[in-house]
Design an enzyme around this catalytic site. Sequence first.
Site, mmCIF file in Angstrom:
data_model
loop_
_atom_site.group_PDB
_atom_site.id
_atom_site.type_symbol
_atom_site.label_atom_id
_atom_site.label_comp_id
_atom_site.label_asym_id
_atom_site.label_seq_id
_atom_site.Cartn_x
_atom_site.Cartn_y
_atom_site.Cartn_z
ATOM 1 N N PHE A 17 1.162 -2.805 2.187
ATOM 2 C CA PHE A 17 0.225 -2.234 1.221
ATOM 3 C C PHE A 17 -0.559 -1.069 1.808
ATOM 4 O O PHE A 17 -1.741 -0.888 1.513
ATOM 5 C CB PHE A 17 -0.730 -3.318 0.717
ATOM 6 C CG PHE A 17 -0.001 -4.551 0.237
ATOM 7 C CD1 PHE A 17 0.565 -4.594 -1.025
ATOM 8 C CD2 PHE A 17 0.161 -5.648 1.075
ATOM 9 C CE1 PHE A 17 1.260 -5.709 -1.464
ATOM 10 C CE2 PHE A 17 0.852 -6.779 0.650
ATOM 11 C CZ PHE A 17 1.407 -6.809 -0.626
ATOM 12 N N SER A 48 1.954 -1.703 8.875
ATOM 13 C CA SER A 48 0.920 -1.011 9.663
ATOM 14 C C SER A 48 1.054 -1.326 11.150
ATOM 15 O O SER A 48 0.617 -0.543 12.003
ATOM 16 C CB SER A 48 -0.488 -1.358 9.161
ATOM 17 O OG SER A 48 -0.661 -2.748 9.124
ATOM 18 N N ASP A 67 -1.902 -13.201 12.339
ATOM 19 C CA ASP A 67 -1.689 -13.570 10.931
ATOM 20 C C ASP A 67 -1.165 -15.005 10.913
ATOM 21 O O ASP A 67 -0.378 -15.383 11.788
ATOM 22 C CB ASP A 67 -0.647 -12.621 10.310
ATOM 23 C CG ASP A 67 -0.679 -12.599 8.786
ATOM 24 O OD1 ASP A 67 -0.731 -13.680 8.174
ATOM 25 O OD2 ASP A 67 -0.634 -11.498 8.215
ATOM 26 N N GLY A 71 0.441 -15.698 3.821
ATOM 27 C CA GLY A 71 -0.019 -14.831 2.741
ATOM 28 C C GLY A 71 -1.447 -15.108 2.317
ATOM 29 O O GLY A 71 -1.981 -16.201 2.526
ATOM 30 N N ASP A 137 -7.672 -6.088 8.334
ATOM 31 C CA ASP A 137 -6.857 -5.976 7.117
ATOM 32 C C ASP A 137 -6.306 -7.348 6.753
ATOM 33 O O ASP A 137 -5.172 -7.492 6.332
ATOM 34 C CB ASP A 137 -5.718 -4.966 7.358
ATOM 35 C CG ASP A 137 -5.014 -4.585 6.067
ATOM 36 O OD1 ASP A 137 -5.619 -4.709 4.985
ATOM 37 O OD2 ASP A 137 -3.844 -4.161 6.145
ATOM 38 N N HIS A 140 -9.128 -10.989 2.187
ATOM 39 C CA HIS A 140 -10.199 -10.160 1.640
ATOM 40 C C HIS A 140 -11.230 -10.950 0.830
ATOM 41 O O HIS A 140 -11.971 -10.373 0.046
ATOM 42 C CB HIS A 140 -9.608 -9.047 0.771
ATOM 43 C CG HIS A 140 -8.853 -8.003 1.558
ATOM 44 N ND1 HIS A 140 -9.045 -7.804 2.905
ATOM 45 C CD2 HIS A 140 -7.924 -7.106 1.188
ATOM 46 C CE1 HIS A 140 -8.254 -6.822 3.312
ATOM 47 N NE2 HIS A 140 -7.555 -6.389 2.299
ATOM 48 N N HIS A 165 -9.533 -1.762 6.242
ATOM 49 C CA HIS A 165 -8.679 -1.348 5.126
ATOM 50 C C HIS A 165 -9.132 -1.968 3.809
ATOM 51 O O HIS A 165 -9.824 -2.976 3.801
ATOM 52 C CB HIS A 165 -7.217 -1.744 5.403
ATOM 53 C CG HIS A 165 -6.242 -1.011 4.527
ATOM 54 N ND1 HIS A 165 -5.168 -1.618 3.935
ATOM 55 C CD2 HIS A 165 -6.217 0.298 4.144
ATOM 56 C CE1 HIS A 165 -4.500 -0.696 3.239
ATOM 57 N NE2 HIS A 165 -5.114 0.461 3.342
HETATM 58 MG MG MG Z 1 -4.639 -3.760 3.403
#
Ligand code: MG
Length: 214
Positions: A17, A48, A67, A71, A137, A140, A165
Amino acid sequence: MRLDPGLAELAARTKGFMPDDEAAALRQAAAAVAPGLWLEIGSYCGKSTVHLGSVAAEGGSHLVTLDHHHGSEENQPGWQWHDQSLIDPRTGRLDTLPSLRRTLSEAGLEGTVSVLVASTQQVAPWWTSPLTLLFLDGNHTEAVAQHDYAAFARHLLPGGLLAVHDVFPDPRDGGQPPWHVVQRALDEGTFTQVGTHGSLRLLERAAAEAVDPS
Ligand code: MG
């Protein structure tokens, strides 16, 4: 800085994204950072990570990408950014780790990038390494975005780069938590904004206050 054409092509077809112009701004800022240890929160499939990792490799830095690979909320079935092809048929859960491994292997970045499979809540209590770059990133939601900032930004060395981000000051453009994180970093006085490009914000960790010798 320009990306090797092969890596640019790989990044372009890797799921993710980050628009090209924001990736270019991120690479340019990263290229100016002192060599050291870099941390990316939110690897997904490695788009990224290729951009940051290529700059790290050129400058002699090492990149850790963190991570849990299941997801974020918006990637789950029924949500806007769900991709059915990323479901592991054996578990029925989203799993982006195989994609990340393929991306890093193809990029030739396996020696430059360490893959850390965990939640940020798992890593925060034991992380002690000083950083010269932190790219936020990950998840969120307000709670996790604030957690990730509080847990990892404090490890940035003076002059280190904090990149955030998906920063949308106007709620009509997107979720607010990353914007709140940027405001917090500026309000606390530990960071100054040195760049903005699309939804990317670039902040620099202030130098430790000079000690008055008198
Ligand atoms: Mg992002």
